[in-house]
Scaffold this motif. Structure first.
Motif, PDB file in Angstrom:
ATOM      1  N   ALA A  22      -5.773   6.856  -0.635  1.00  0.00           N
ATOM      2  CA  ALA A  22      -5.557   5.599   0.092  1.00  0.00           C
ATOM      3  C   ALA A  22      -6.113   5.645   1.515  1.00  0.00           C
ATOM      4  N   GLY A  23      -6.523   6.842   1.953  1.00  0.00           N
ATOM      5  CA  GLY A  23      -7.041   6.974   3.306  1.00  0.00           C
ATOM      6  C   GLY A  23      -5.966   6.923   4.374  1.00  0.00           C
ATOM      7  N   THR A  24      -4.738   7.293   4.021  1.00  0.00           N
ATOM      8  CA  THR A  24      -3.641   7.276   4.985  1.00  0.00           C
ATOM      9  C   THR A  24      -3.283   8.707   5.392  1.00  0.00           C
ATOM     10  N   THR A  25      -2.306   8.825   6.269  1.00  0.00           N
ATOM     11  CA  THR A  25      -2.017  10.095   6.930  1.00  0.00           C
ATOM     12  C   THR A  25      -1.296  11.085   6.015  1.00  0.00           C
ATOM     13  N   VAL A  26      -1.842  12.283   5.947  1.00  0.00           N
ATOM     14  CA  VAL A  26      -1.154  13.419   5.336  1.00  0.00           C
ATOM     15  C   VAL A  26      -0.737  14.352   6.460  1.00  0.00           C
ATOM     16  N   LEU A  27       0.530  14.711   6.497  1.00  0.00           N
ATOM     17  CA  LEU A  27       1.042  15.573   7.565  1.00  0.00           C
ATOM     18  C   LEU A  27       0.806  17.031   7.182  1.00  0.00           C
ATOM     19  N   TRP A  28      -0.426  17.492   7.433  1.00  0.00           N
ATOM     20  CA  TRP A  28      -0.820  18.819   6.960  1.00  0.00           C
ATOM     21  C   TRP A  28       0.000  19.931   7.609  1.00  0.00           C
ATOM     22  N   THR A  69       0.840  -1.211   0.000  1.00  0.00           N
ATOM     23  CA  THR A  69       0.000   0.000   0.000  1.00  0.00           C
ATOM     24  C   THR A  69       0.868   1.251   0.000  1.00  0.00           C
ATOM     25  N   GLY A  70       1.895   1.253   0.829  1.00  0.00           N
ATOM     26  CA  GLY A  70       2.801   2.396   0.869  1.00  0.00           C
ATOM     27  C   GLY A  70       3.519   2.607  -0.446  1.00  0.00           C
ATOM     28  N   LEU A  71       3.976   1.517  -1.059  1.00  0.00           N
ATOM     29  CA  LEU A  71       4.656   1.632  -2.349  1.00  0.00           C
ATOM     30  C   LEU A  71       3.706   2.123  -3.432  1.00  0.00           C
ATOM     31  N   ALA A  72       2.444   1.677  -3.372  1.00  0.00           N
ATOM     32  CA  ALA A  72       1.454   2.143  -4.350  1.00  0.00           C
ATOM     33  C   ALA A  72       1.219   3.648  -4.200  1.00  0.00           C
ATOM     34  N   VAL A 125      -4.456  13.585 -10.416  1.00  0.00           N
ATOM     35  CA  VAL A 125      -3.864  12.522 -11.241  1.00  0.00           C
ATOM     36  C   VAL A 125      -3.314  11.405 -10.358  1.00  0.00           C
ATOM     37  N   ALA A 126      -2.656  11.785  -9.265  1.00  0.00           N
ATOM     38  CA  ALA A 126      -2.097  10.782  -8.354  1.00  0.00           C
ATOM     39  C   ALA A 126      -3.196   9.952  -7.695  1.00  0.00           C
ATOM     40  N   ALA A 127      -4.288  10.611  -7.290  1.00  0.00           N
ATOM     41  CA  ALA A 127      -5.386   9.886  -6.659  1.00  0.00           C
ATOM     42  C   ALA A 127      -6.000   8.871  -7.629  1.00  0.00           C
ATOM     43  N   LEU A 128      -6.234   9.308  -8.879  1.00  0.00           N
ATOM     44  CA  LEU A 128      -6.780   8.386  -9.882  1.00  0.00           C
ATOM     45  C   LEU A 128      -5.829   7.221 -10.132  1.00  0.00           C
ATOM     46  N   THR A 129      -4.542   7.525 -10.170  1.00  0.00           N
ATOM     47  CA  THR A 129      -3.552   6.474 -10.388  1.00  0.00           C
ATOM     48  C   THR A 129      -3.563   5.464  -9.248  1.00  0.00           C
ATOM     49  N   TYR A 130      -3.671   5.966  -8.016  1.00  0.00           N
ATOM     50  CA  TYR A 130      -3.706   5.041  -6.878  1.00  0.00           C
ATOM     51  C   TYR A 130      -4.929   4.125  -6.967  1.00  0.00           C
ATOM     52  N   TRP A 131      -6.085   4.693  -7.282  1.00  0.00           N
ATOM     53  CA  TRP A 131      -7.293   3.860  -7.392  1.00  0.00           C
ATOM     54  C   TRP A 131      -7.139   2.793  -8.472  1.00  0.00           C
TER      55      TRP A 131
END
Length: 329
Positions: free
Chosen positions: A120-126, A77-80, A318-324
């Motif tokens: 991916a629903g993981t942590t973003v360090l805002w 998941t992290g690599l994706a 683009v990154a979000a679509l790619t992850y999905w």
């Protein structure tokens, strides 16, 4: 074959690094080429060499990118997430290069990282993004424009009685140094961003611990961005060198000197991954405004700023679509 996913991500990182090199080559040399201080190929060779050297000046920016933006889980998941981040950044780089818009490869990468992580629903360090990305992103163009105006004003006053022809020749020589300084700052900033993302991939893949940058990562990143720089980004070079303002050698020297100084302060003192594109473009605008406000083609400037605004969300989408897509398979 457990090493294959990490290898693919590292190759994607180097692909981003290469596009970063030719996309941002104009940042270092567009002004020198447009004022005929340097021939295009000599300018590109010099920029490539100093990009290479700049990559070895510090790890601060790399550590910010590698550990201060997102916190992906270990494993596939992290690599994706990292892979999708890079696809988003590469896609935005290629789109803006095609249209000759000097957008930020740095912010494309950060936007891609945030977009993939959210998907991916993981942590973003805002807080890290705000302190290390957003605030410097706002400050650096303003600093570039104000300092560009002030430095150019000082040059005009100091050399007010100088012979124009002689001053032109002298400042063309001086631009060799200022262009080299700009390329060095680009290497310090942008090669480090790729180092950071490679280390992040190694960490989530289980092949590395901590934020230290392995020597092979530094060398590889330096060589690839240097090769990309030598390939040259002529579309963007025309925009920076001619379309914003018709530069003369003193103006080119002032813009490059100011932008390089801002890059060094941000990278070495604050470890902030700022945009070389934003910095040099705003410095050119500030320098041009000393002539007269109408000397700056504000319509072109508006298009460039528009690309800046959409870089973060554009690369993120683009990154979000790619992850999905990756997650489906």
């Amino acid at each position: 074959m457990e090493w294959l996913p990490v290898t693919v991500v590292i190759l994607l990182a180097m692909g981003f690094n290469y596009t970063n090199g030719f996309h941002d080559a104009a940042n270092a040399i567009a002004t020198s080429v447009s004022t005929r201080a340097l021939t295009p190929r000599i300018a590109l060779l010099m920029a490539a060499v100093f990009n290479l050297i700049g990559a070895f000046l510090g790890e601060g920016v790399a550590k910010t990118v590698g550990s201060g933006i997102i916190d992906p889980p270990s494993g596939m998941t992290g690599l994706a997430i990292v892979a999708a981040s890079l696809v988003g950044a590469i896609g935005w780089n290629m789109l803006t290069w095609w249209y000759g818009l000097p957008s930020s490869s740095s912010h494309a990468l950060i936007g891609g990282m945030a977009g993939a992580s959210l998907a991916a629903g993981t942590t973003v360090l805002w807080s890290g993004i705000m302190n290390s990305i957003i605030i410097p992103m706002l400050i650096s163009p303003v600093a570039g424009m104000i300092l560009g105006y002030l430095v150019m004003t000082a040059i005009l006053w100091i050399f007010r009685n100088g012979h124009p022809g002689r001053l032109g020749r002298d400042f063309r020589i001086a631009q060799t140094a200022s262009a080299a300084a700009m390329a060095l700052g680009h290497g310090l900033q942008d090669a480090a961003k790729t180092m950071g993302i490679v280390v992040l991939a190694l960490v989530v893949g289980g092949y590395h611990e901590g934020a230290h940058i392995p020597l092979w990562v530094t060398i590889t990143s330096a060589l690839v961005i240097s090769a990309g720089t030598y390939a040259g980004g002529w579309r963007i070079m025309r925009t920076l060198g001619r379309k914003i303002i018709d530069l003369d050698p003193p103006q080119g020297f002032a813009a490059e000197s100011v932008a390089a100084s801002v890059l060094y302060v941000a990278g070495l003192a604050f470890h902030a991954p700022i945009s070389t594109t934003h910095t040099i473009t705003s410095a050119i605008m500030g320098v041009g405004a000393t002539k007269r406000m109408s000397a700056v083609r504000w319509g072109v400037a508006k298009n460039i700023v528009g690309a800046w605004v959409f870089t973060f969300p554009g690369a993120g989408i683009v990154a979000a679509l790619t992850y999905w897509i990756i997650a489906i398979f």
